[in-house]
Design a protein around this motif. Structure first.
Motif, PDB file in Angstrom:
ATOM      1  N   MET A 567       0.920  -1.190   0.198  1.00 35.60           N
ATOM      2  CA  MET A 567      -0.112   0.046  -0.214  1.00 35.60           C
ATOM      3  C   MET A 567       0.778   1.161   0.031  1.00 35.60           C
ATOM      4  O   MET A 567       0.493   2.149  -0.528  1.00 35.60           O
ATOM      5  CB  MET A 567      -0.985  -0.009   1.357  1.00 35.60           C
ATOM      6  N   VAL A 570       1.551   2.606  -3.506  1.00 34.11           N
ATOM      7  CA  VAL A 570       0.480   3.000  -4.285  1.00 34.11           C
ATOM      8  C   VAL A 570       0.406   4.762  -4.800  1.00 34.11           C
ATOM      9  O   VAL A 570       0.669   5.384  -3.709  1.00 34.11           O
ATOM     10  CB  VAL A 570      -0.934   2.764  -3.609  1.00 34.11           C
ATOM     11  N   LEU A 589      -6.161   6.156   3.058  1.00 35.01           N
ATOM     12  CA  LEU A 589      -5.264   5.201   3.312  1.00 35.01           C
ATOM     13  C   LEU A 589      -3.964   5.357   3.982  1.00 35.01           C
ATOM     14  O   LEU A 589      -3.537   4.820   4.768  1.00 35.01           O
ATOM     15  CB  LEU A 589      -5.046   4.861   2.001  1.00 35.01           C
ATOM     16  N   TRP A 621      -8.618   1.179  -0.473  1.00 36.58           N
ATOM     17  CA  TRP A 621      -7.526   1.015  -1.734  1.00 36.58           C
ATOM     18  C   TRP A 621      -8.464   0.605  -2.843  1.00 36.58           C
ATOM     19  O   TRP A 621      -8.544   1.176  -3.870  1.00 36.58           O
ATOM     20  CB  TRP A 621      -6.688  -0.135  -1.243  1.00 36.58           C
TER      21      TRP A 621
END
Length: 635
Positions: A567, A570, A589, A621
């Motif tokens: 993550m 990202v 997030l 996400w």
């Protein structure tokens, strides 16, 4: 004569048969009308678990109560008590009332001896509305004392802990649903049960009642459709038997007012009867007979009079027919003579005005007849036939676009909604833009190309929402989640068990909604509803898959560290960097990932915490994925 001695004499085996009547409303607003049945159900549940008491089944009681008028105060006269007792085999009847005054909740109950109608003993309890469960438990304890029933510590603990819900508003909605169901208002009952579940998703009784009610509603609607179908079918058959299949006309046949009226009525019936493939073939045969040159005026009085007389002869214009059509879901009867006003109208009908507007022309019959992959080839075939007949450059109506242009636009719109933007759509759009047209026609063309671009964008969103998955796969997983199916879900894993428990209510709602979507009549609203339904499934399917909760599908992340590492990499797509929603989701997030060290250290010891955090990260996400803030992940 004391109560205990009477009961012992009446029941040699030591068990007393008790019937619990619905409680009546005392001082409470009408919004709490249904609480009487809900409270009776709660009392039955508690008393049935008590040794020495046998409860009369609720179905038997309801059936008999429907034949006996009780007083509004809930008291029983001796004759009524004896009638109930004989009908139910009950020795004691429990009756009473409830009141809701401001934030206070009050219950009172009476034990009535069936043999004489005598009130043996009474009990009452009160407290705050928020403590309504505790109030009911106090009443039950008083009643058991009056019945001289002593509970073991284990039985008493179980009694105190069992409750359908702790939420009074959810309980009241459940009661309203029970009352509406008994009154026969099934739609209102369903709405009430849904409100109860919205307040408390773990309300098992409300969920069971909703599932049972859904079955009743579906059965009732199926019966309505059968009645409507039988009524309409007899008239449809009569029309089809009395009119000529256009494909059987001899070569060189020339229509007159009578045959045109019969043709128009026949096409309306074929449409209503759902015989779309047959109808498309007959419409195309008609085009062949007239050389693809339809020119009968829409307002032709002679044909119109003939058509009106025919419809009246077959009782297809009356109020009864309209009601039957409504029950059968037929709300889009084609304009009988409108199809005969021009070639464009017969081919495209409503689509000659708006690409997304359904109609009853040849194109719509083909779309309802054929599976989606055959849509664009069929439009191309029609365009080729129109060109061969010299009609592709024909302009009908004020919009200035030719029949060929409009068929190309329909092809592009269907392709955009089925496939999305690709090289084939780009080539078709470029060819349309490069052709010479009058300014008004060019403006109309641009407006329709804008609609096609929006449709392609919606298709991209649909693909992102589904995470590129086939709808059948999404449906299988959502059904498994709703049922807790261990063959599809890896329920032995603590994270997956938590997810299955937490998301089961959502999945059940999704499955119910899918059935409702599929029950809609074929057409655009149904297709869009199904698209939205499957698009929403991605937000559940994605986290389940990534956490390894789908059997025989390896997960993407086996630990919190793997998940956070992925993550943290990202990044937003370039075109999403200026979109406020995408920026907000990215910030959410990042905040979710920034957990304190103490929380991280406890994840392995507290599976529920790990599951909750992991689910929160992945749903954020996937919200970014479905909003196309980040690229669609590929497996």
């Amino acid at each position: 004569l004391i109560l205990l001695g009477w009961m012992a004499a009446a029941t040699p085996a030591g068990a007393t048969t008790v019937a619990v009547l619905p409680l009546t409303r005392g001082a409470a607003s009408e919004e709490y009308d249904g609480l009487g049945q809900a409270l009776a159900g709660m009392l039955i549940s508690d008393l049935s678990a008590t040794p020495g008491l046998v409860m009369v089944e609720r179905d038997r009681l309801d059936a008999l109560l429907s034949e006996i008028a009780l007083s509004d105060q809930g008291f029983l006269d001796p004759a009524t008590a004896q009638q109930l007792g004989r009908g139910l085999g009950a020795e004691v009847i429990l009756t009473g009332s409830y009141s809701v005054v401001a934030d206070r909740f009050l219950l009172d109950a009476r034990l009535v001896r069936v043999e004489s109608g005598e009130i043996l003993d009474a009990a009452d309890a009160q407290g705050s509305v928020t403590d309504f469960v505790a109030v009911e438990k106090l009443l039950v304890e008083e009643l058991l004392d009056e019945l001289d029933v002593t509970l073991s510590l284990g039985d008493r603990r179980r009694l105190m802990l069992q409750a359908p819900t702790e939420d009074f508003a959810a309980f009241a909605s459940w009661g309203e649903g029970l009352a509406r169901r008994q009154q026969g208002d099934l739609d209102a009952a369903r709405a009430a049960f849904e409100r109860a579940l919205a307040r408390d998703p773990r309300f098992a009784e409300a969920r069971a009642a909703l599932a049972e009610l859904q079955g009743l509603i579906e059965a009732a609607r199926a019966e309505q459709r059968l009645v409507a179908d039988a009524w309409l079918d007899s008239r449809f058959r009569a029309v089809l038997d009395a009119t000529v299949d256009e494909r059987l006309r001899p070569a060189g046949f020339v229509h007159d007012a009578d045959s045109l009226a019969a043709f128009a009525l026949r096409q309306s019936v074929l449409h209503d009867a759902g015989l779309h493939c047959r109808r498309a073939a007959e419409l195309e045969a008609f085009l062949d007979h007239v050389g693809w040159d339809v020119s009968v005026p829409d307002a032709s009085p002679t044909v119109g009079h003939r058509l009106h007389a025919l419809r009246a002869a077959y009782e297809l214009d009356g109020r009864d027919c309209f009601a039957a059509r409504q029950r059968a879901g037929l709300t889009d009867r084609p304009a009988d003579l409108g199809l005969l006003s021009s070639t464009t109208e017969l081919v495209l009908h409503q689509r000659s005005r708006s690409l997304g507007r359904e109609g009853a022309g040849l194109v719509d019959s083909l779309l309802r007849c054929l599976p989606e992959p055959r849509w664009e080839p069929e439009i191309e075939r029609l365009a080729a036939r129109a060109a061969a007949a010299g009609q592709s450059r024909r302009v009908d109506g004020p919009i200035g676009l030719t029949l060929g242009d409009q068929l190309d636009l329909v092809w592009a719109w269907l392709h955009a909604r089925r496939v999305g933007a690709d090289d084939a759509l780009t080539a078709r759009t470029r060819a349309l833009l490069e052709a010479e047209r009058a300014p008004m026609a060019q403006d109309m063309l641009m407006a329709r190309l804008d609609a096609i671009a929006r449709e392609a964008d919606l298709t991209a969103a649909y693909e992102a929402g589904r995470l590129g998955q086939d709808p059948a796969e999404l449906e299988a997983v959502m059904r498994a989640l709703a049922d807790g199916d261990p063959d599809v879900l890896a329920l032995d894993d603590p994270t997956c068990a938590w997810a299955a428990t937490t998301m089961s209510g959502t999945a059940r709602g999704w499955v119910t909604g899918l059935s409702q979507d599929r029950a809609q009549p074929p057409g655009e609203p149904r297709l869009q509803a199904l698209r939205r339904r499957f698009q929403s499934a991605g937000m559940v399917y994605g986290p389940l898959r990534d956490l390894g909760c789908i059997a025989d599908t390896p997960g993407r992340f086996s630990s919190w560290d793997e998940l956070t590492a992925a993550m943290e990499r990202v990044t937003l797509l370039a075109e999403a960097e200026e979109r406020e929603l995408c920026v907000q989701l990215q910030a959410t997030l990042e905040r979710t990932l920034e957990q304190p060290p103490a929380t991280i250290a406890s994840l392995d010891r507290v599976p529920e915490l790990k599951a909750s955090l992991s689910w929160g990260v992945l749903t954020t996400w996937y919200a970014m994925v479905t909003q196309r803030c980040v690229a669609l992940p590929r497996r």
